[in-house]
Motif scaffolding. Sequence first.
Motif, PDB file in Angstrom:
ATOM      1  N   VAL A   6       0.869  -1.176   0.000  1.00  0.00           N
ATOM      2  CA  VAL A   6       0.000   0.000   0.000  1.00  0.00           C
ATOM      3  C   VAL A   6       0.903   1.222   0.000  1.00  0.00           C
ATOM      4  N   LEU A   7       0.623   2.166  -0.883  1.00  0.00           N
ATOM      5  CA  LEU A   7       1.424   3.383  -0.965  1.00  0.00           C
ATOM      6  C   LEU A   7       0.829   4.503  -0.121  1.00  0.00           C
ATOM      7  N   ALA A   8      -0.482   4.649  -0.172  1.00  0.00           N
ATOM      8  CA  ALA A   8      -1.147   5.743   0.532  1.00  0.00           C
ATOM      9  C   ALA A   8      -2.643   5.456   0.559  1.00  0.00           C
ATOM     10  N   PHE A   9      -3.361   6.163   1.434  1.00  0.00           N
ATOM     11  CA  PHE A   9      -4.821   6.097   1.370  1.00  0.00           C
ATOM     12  C   PHE A   9      -5.397   7.458   1.731  1.00  0.00           C
ATOM     13  N   ARG A  10      -6.591   7.698   1.199  1.00  0.00           N
ATOM     14  CA  ARG A  10      -7.285   8.971   1.366  1.00  0.00           C
ATOM     15  C   ARG A  10      -8.602   8.745   2.095  1.00  0.00           C
ATOM     16  N   TRP A  51       0.647   3.449 -20.807  1.00  0.00           N
ATOM     17  CA  TRP A  51       1.792   3.501 -19.906  1.00  0.00           C
ATOM     18  C   TRP A  51       2.348   4.920 -19.978  1.00  0.00           C
ATOM     19  N   ILE A  52       2.474   5.586 -18.831  1.00  0.00           N
ATOM     20  CA  ILE A  52       2.904   6.982 -18.779  1.00  0.00           C
ATOM     21  C   ILE A  52       4.122   7.103 -17.866  1.00  0.00           C
ATOM     22  N   LYS A  53       5.093   7.891 -18.272  1.00  0.00           N
ATOM     23  CA  LYS A  53       6.291   8.102 -17.474  1.00  0.00           C
ATOM     24  C   LYS A  53       5.940   8.758 -16.137  1.00  0.00           C
ATOM     25  N   VAL A  54       6.550   8.262 -15.070  1.00  0.00           N
ATOM     26  CA  VAL A  54       6.298   8.826 -13.748  1.00  0.00           C
ATOM     27  C   VAL A  54       6.676  10.301 -13.720  1.00  0.00           C
ATOM     28  N   LYS A  55       7.774  10.650 -14.347  1.00  0.00           N
ATOM     29  CA  LYS A  55       8.232  12.047 -14.342  1.00  0.00           C
ATOM     30  C   LYS A  55       7.239  12.963 -15.053  1.00  0.00           C
ATOM     31  N   LYS A  87      -0.224  13.098  -8.438  1.00  0.00           N
ATOM     32  CA  LYS A  87       1.111  13.691  -8.370  1.00  0.00           C
ATOM     33  C   LYS A  87       1.806  13.357  -7.060  1.00  0.00           C
ATOM     34  N   ARG A  88       1.041  13.359  -5.966  1.00  0.00           N
ATOM     35  CA  ARG A  88       1.654  13.034  -4.670  1.00  0.00           C
ATOM     36  C   ARG A  88       2.133  11.580  -4.642  1.00  0.00           C
ATOM     37  N   VAL A  89       1.322  10.666  -5.165  1.00  0.00           N
ATOM     38  CA  VAL A  89       1.725   9.257  -5.194  1.00  0.00           C
ATOM     39  C   VAL A  89       2.907   9.068  -6.145  1.00  0.00           C
ATOM     40  N   ALA A  90       2.913   9.784  -7.262  1.00  0.00           N
ATOM     41  CA  ALA A  90       4.050   9.709  -8.182  1.00  0.00           C
ATOM     42  C   ALA A  90       5.333  10.182  -7.511  1.00  0.00           C
TER      43      ALA A  90
END
Length: 313
Positions: A198-202, A241-245, A258-261
Amino acid sequence: MYADMQAFCRIQNFVCRRHLQTIAYRKRDCSQRGGAILSGDVDRFNGITVNISNLPATWLEFPEPWQFGIALADSLKLWRNDRRSCAWLKVPIESSHLIKTAAAQGFKLHHAEGDYTMLNKWLGEEPSRVPMYATHQLGVSGFVLNEDTEEVLMVQDKHRISRWKFPGGYANLGEDLSETAVREVFEETNIQTEFQSVLAFRQQHSLPYNFGRSDFYFVCRLKPLTFDIKACESELVDAQWIKVKDILVSDDHTLLSKRVATLIREGLRNGFKDVDIGMDQLDSVYKGATYKLFHRSFGSISEQRRNENVSEV
């Protein structure tokens, strides 16, 4: 004319007596059905739950709701004498005509789902301590990261085409977060994945279309096992597929994305140990059951369990 009035009165008295006898008979008949006491199961909070579907067939043949009302009133009196905390009625949809009768005796709607309605009545003197039903909805998305190319799988929803988002949806009843993330990604993009963390939750309140419920939304890091996208035509406009940057500098992505990226960028640079919220399965205090515990890592799972065993000795 006087004779006609006498005859009319005799007929009226006869009808009244027959009506009273019918009522008395129905009351006796109702009392004979299980002693006019509804049977139920007592829970660990000292409440009692009556499942109308589980009552003997004769209970379900009341020609009029007031007969059920007599049995319910007698049962409430007994339950109060037994100092029960709360009474619950699980009413199948085919017996919905009994709900109005229960409401007249103080029962409130607690929730309805599928083919039944659950009502409850607090029996204590103090204010009710019964919690609300389903205070939150649970949504889960998958951040599918290709670490070799530093790309993430993103989709455009037909109902929100202005922004890209992570594939995901609502969890099914009894479904783990990890299972929801993997299932939703596959259903929307045909990409097979493996849960990592898990990366994050809202947490958010007052969302439109949520039936007044608050919302939990979890973002899970997933490892792709396949890479060829086949977007679900009924739900999506596009999937790529999209670049993280690129997520970090584009206006086509939400602040959450953006925050998760940003978290992912940190993980790609310095490793995911300080980014991931890991999952472990532990034995529940309820015999034969298990649960999933999510927390930051402080060593390997085997080391954690060894420490826990030592502390219990």
